[in-house]
Motif scaffolding. Sequence first.
Motif, PDB file in Angstrom:
ATOM      1  N   TYR A 100       0.839  -1.195   0.000  1.00  0.00           N
ATOM      2  CA  TYR A 100       0.000   0.000   0.000  1.00  0.00           C
ATOM      3  C   TYR A 100       0.882   1.257   0.000  1.00  0.00           C
ATOM      4  CZ  TYR A 100      -3.475   3.373   1.776  1.00  0.00           C
ATOM      5  OH  TYR A 100      -4.290   4.461   1.955  1.00  0.00           O
ATOM      6  N   THR A 101       1.929   1.261   0.837  1.00  0.00           N
ATOM      7  CA  THR A 101       2.820   2.411   0.939  1.00  0.00           C
ATOM      8  C   THR A 101       3.622   2.615  -0.339  1.00  0.00           C
ATOM      9  OG1 THR A 101       3.020   2.139   3.335  1.00  0.00           O
ATOM     10  CG2 THR A 101       4.748   3.401   2.221  1.00  0.00           C
ATOM     11  N   TYR A 102       4.148   1.521  -0.904  1.00  0.00           N
ATOM     12  CA  TYR A 102       4.925   1.635  -2.142  1.00  0.00           C
ATOM     13  C   TYR A 102       4.055   2.183  -3.272  1.00  0.00           C
ATOM     14  CZ  TYR A 102       8.630  -1.150   0.082  1.00  0.00           C
ATOM     15  OH  TYR A 102       9.630  -1.597   0.916  1.00  0.00           O
ATOM     16  N   ALA A 103       2.822   1.723  -3.366  1.00  0.00           N
ATOM     17  CA  ALA A 103       1.904   2.224  -4.391  1.00  0.00           C
ATOM     18  C   ALA A 103       1.553   3.681  -4.147  1.00  0.00           C
ATOM     19  CB  ALA A 103       0.638   1.371  -4.428  1.00  0.00           C
ATOM     20  N   ASN A 104       1.404   4.029  -2.878  1.00  0.00           N
ATOM     21  CA  ASN A 104       1.088   5.411  -2.525  1.00  0.00           C
ATOM     22  C   ASN A 104       2.221   6.356  -2.913  1.00  0.00           C
ATOM     23  OD1 ASN A 104       1.023   7.598   0.117  1.00  0.00           O
ATOM     24  ND2 ASN A 104      -0.835   7.280  -1.072  1.00  0.00           N
ATOM     25  N   THR A 105       3.455   5.874  -2.843  1.00  0.00           N
ATOM     26  CA  THR A 105       4.595   6.671  -3.285  1.00  0.00           C
ATOM     27  C   THR A 105       4.495   6.988  -4.767  1.00  0.00           C
ATOM     28  OG1 THR A 105       6.050   5.720  -1.603  1.00  0.00           O
ATOM     29  CG2 THR A 105       7.113   6.734  -3.511  1.00  0.00           C
ATOM     30  N   LEU A 106       4.110   5.998  -5.561  1.00  0.00           N
ATOM     31  CA  LEU A 106       3.924   6.221  -6.996  1.00  0.00           C
ATOM     32  C   LEU A 106       2.759   7.167  -7.253  1.00  0.00           C
ATOM     33  CD1 LEU A 106       4.417   2.523  -8.188  1.00  0.00           C
ATOM     34  CD2 LEU A 106       6.021   4.416  -8.475  1.00  0.00           C
ATOM     35  N   GLU A 107       1.695   7.023  -6.480  1.00  0.00           N
ATOM     36  CA  GLU A 107       0.539   7.910  -6.624  1.00  0.00           C
ATOM     37  C   GLU A 107       0.916   9.346  -6.291  1.00  0.00           C
ATOM     38  OE1 GLU A 107      -2.809  10.174  -4.739  1.00  0.00           O
ATOM     39  OE2 GLU A 107      -1.242   9.114  -3.656  1.00  0.00           O
ATOM     40  N   GLN A 108       1.751   9.518  -5.272  1.00  0.00           N
ATOM     41  CA  GLN A 108       2.168  10.853  -4.869  1.00  0.00           C
ATOM     42  C   GLN A 108       3.064  11.521  -5.905  1.00  0.00           C
ATOM     43  OE1 GLN A 108       1.493  12.888  -2.124  1.00  0.00           O
ATOM     44  NE2 GLN A 108      -0.211  11.454  -1.939  1.00  0.00           N
ATOM     45  N   PHE A 109       3.675  10.715  -6.766  1.00  0.00           N
ATOM     46  CA  PHE A 109       4.477  11.299  -7.846  1.00  0.00           C
ATOM     47  C   PHE A 109       3.604  12.180  -8.733  1.00  0.00           C
ATOM     48  CE2 PHE A 109       6.272  11.249 -12.147  1.00  0.00           C
ATOM     49  CZ  PHE A 109       7.564  11.676 -11.882  1.00  0.00           C
ATOM     50  N   VAL A 110       2.352  11.788  -8.908  1.00  0.00           N
ATOM     51  CA  VAL A 110       1.421  12.563  -9.734  1.00  0.00           C
ATOM     52  C   VAL A 110       0.739  13.637  -8.902  1.00  0.00           C
ATOM     53  CG1 VAL A 110      -0.651  12.463 -11.169  1.00  0.00           C
ATOM     54  CG2 VAL A 110       1.038  10.631 -11.295  1.00  0.00           C
ATOM     55  N   THR A 111       0.033  13.226  -7.852  1.00  0.00           N
ATOM     56  CA  THR A 111      -0.736  14.181  -7.062  1.00  0.00           C
ATOM     57  C   THR A 111       0.165  15.120  -6.267  1.00  0.00           C
ATOM     58  OG1 THR A 111      -0.911  12.598  -5.226  1.00  0.00           O
ATOM     59  CG2 THR A 111      -2.671  12.590  -6.861  1.00  0.00           C
ATOM     60  N   GLY A 112       1.348  14.645  -5.906  1.00  0.00           N
ATOM     61  CA  GLY A 112       2.257  15.480  -5.138  1.00  0.00           C
ATOM     62  C   GLY A 112       3.102  16.398  -5.990  1.00  0.00           C
ATOM     63  N   THR A 113       3.134  16.165  -7.294  1.00  0.00           N
ATOM     64  CA  THR A 113       3.909  17.023  -8.188  1.00  0.00           C
ATOM     65  C   THR A 113       3.004  18.031  -8.869  1.00  0.00           C
ATOM     66  OG1 THR A 113       5.508  15.250  -8.594  1.00  0.00           O
ATOM     67  CG2 THR A 113       5.509  17.096 -10.125  1.00  0.00           C
ATOM     68  N   PHE A 114       2.164  17.567  -9.770  1.00  0.00           N
ATOM     69  CA  PHE A 114       1.328  18.482 -10.545  1.00  0.00           C
ATOM     70  C   PHE A 114       0.203  19.071  -9.699  1.00  0.00           C
ATOM     71  CE2 PHE A 114      -2.443  19.221 -13.164  1.00  0.00           C
ATOM     72  CZ  PHE A 114      -1.943  20.179 -14.030  1.00  0.00           C
ATOM     73  N   THR A 115      -0.594  18.208  -9.086  1.00  0.00           N
ATOM     74  CA  THR A 115      -1.766  18.675  -8.329  1.00  0.00           C
ATOM     75  C   THR A 115      -1.370  19.603  -7.191  1.00  0.00           C
ATOM     76  OG1 THR A 115      -2.929  16.624  -8.852  1.00  0.00           O
ATOM     77  CG2 THR A 115      -3.788  17.935  -7.026  1.00  0.00           C
TER      78      THR A 115
END
Length: 507
Positions: free
Chosen positions: A261-276
């Motif tokens: 869950y955490t590893y996937a969340n890191t990948l998700e944050q690459f999008v939401t934490g960068t652009f969004t």
Amino acid sequence: MGRNLLKSTSAVAAVMLLSKVLGFFRQSIIANVYGSNIATDTYFISSEFMINLSAAFTTALTTALVTVYISIAMRESKQAAGKVASRVLSLFLLGAAVLVILLDVFSAEVGRILAPAYTAQEIQVLAHYLRLFSAAFLFSAFQSIYAAVQNANDIFIPGKLYGVIYNPITIFFMLAFGEKLGLSALVYAYYVANVIQVVLLHVRCRGLYTFTPALNFRDERVRQVWRLALPVLLSNVVIQLNGVVDKAICSYLGAGMASSYTYANTLEQFVTGTFTATINLILLSRFAEIATEGDQEKMNRTLTRAATLMVLILAPVAIITVFSAGDIVSLVYYRGEFTLESVHSTTLALVGFALGFPVIALRELLIRVHFAYQRTRGPMVISMVSVVFNIVMSIVLSLFMGVLGVTLATSLSAVLSVILLNRDVKKLLPQFRLLAQWKSYGKCAVSTALAVGAVLAVAELRISSVLVRTACKLFAGCAVYFVGIVLLHYSAVKAFVAEWRARHKKK
């Protein structure tokens, strides 16, 4: 303002992109060195709980102080706004010290709540990590106020350098001391990185703001900050509670599921934490200025354009990620102690997160509009409703889909939040329509379908190299989408190019 917004967004996005790329390397090395097991589960549950909880305070105070600071600075002076910032920080430090003591005393009890499936010995280890990370509140106190003052003065980059500092230091500590210290090496890296970040923000604030300790419970403007921050804080805490529940559910799904869950969340944050996050960080200051001016037409126009831009960019990213999730996870994590079973579970978790990319962006955008008008209770109530919905859906869907159901519930709750937030925004801006640009959304859907076709076509080539296959999928999908968007928006693109050439000739 448009060019300044683009310039600021590009600069901050570049810094955050670098931060996320370094974060990829950090998580990849953690997966390689430590794998996905009960030890990493314990570390991630404790560290993310403490860091995210402190971040809830940081976000709440930063958001509230930015709007109040801008209002005071425009109506009085920056010196008056700085005094309010010092008084808020003094109160925050006092509260943070109390929280650190309470968490140190009741760490075992908190550990049992975070991981109810753990044994007594595992709870002791979890409590140990919770005590180590309790200092996060003290770091967040300084970082939130310093960042808020800089954001209010249109200085966004220093507050976003944390990942650029933290990730390399963590990688160094892991490679240099990981074998000897184990996961404790990551804790030492956390302390060193946070001290450096606080010092950096302090230095950058010279000339703008100087912290002068002062406790003044009667200052009405300080009370205003806390009145605005409290609903945001409660909203953020409830959201963090949702993450705690998700990880607790993952702990019942088997060893390593919380790590996946955490590893996937890191990948998700690459999008939401960068652009969004970049767009919303800068737009909050813009929204606050427009709200202070009382220009509803300008606010409606800015909000509509931002919403359309987010959907046009993130919708294809979400779909391409779904169809390339397995390759992305393998490319980033599949080495060392990270097994094929871990790849499979992390891929499922990523798919659930990815489906919510554009919706999460819209949710955060609509929340910023509320904050700009200093209305924070509505988002708080909506967050509570969506989190309850998320928890229920996580439990139900996990019974049938495992970790995919847990992350899919997160995306579904974001949809509910957008529906409720959009209804409230219409009360502030009666002319606003979230789907006003429905023709653009339709063209986005057509272009996204073409991009998916390109990704599937690359998959049929049976390319053996994961790196080459992933790169080809992403390039083909993005290229086809871009061409589709340009062709379907040909008249708008032509007008933009003509305007750009006219400006260039004037220069």
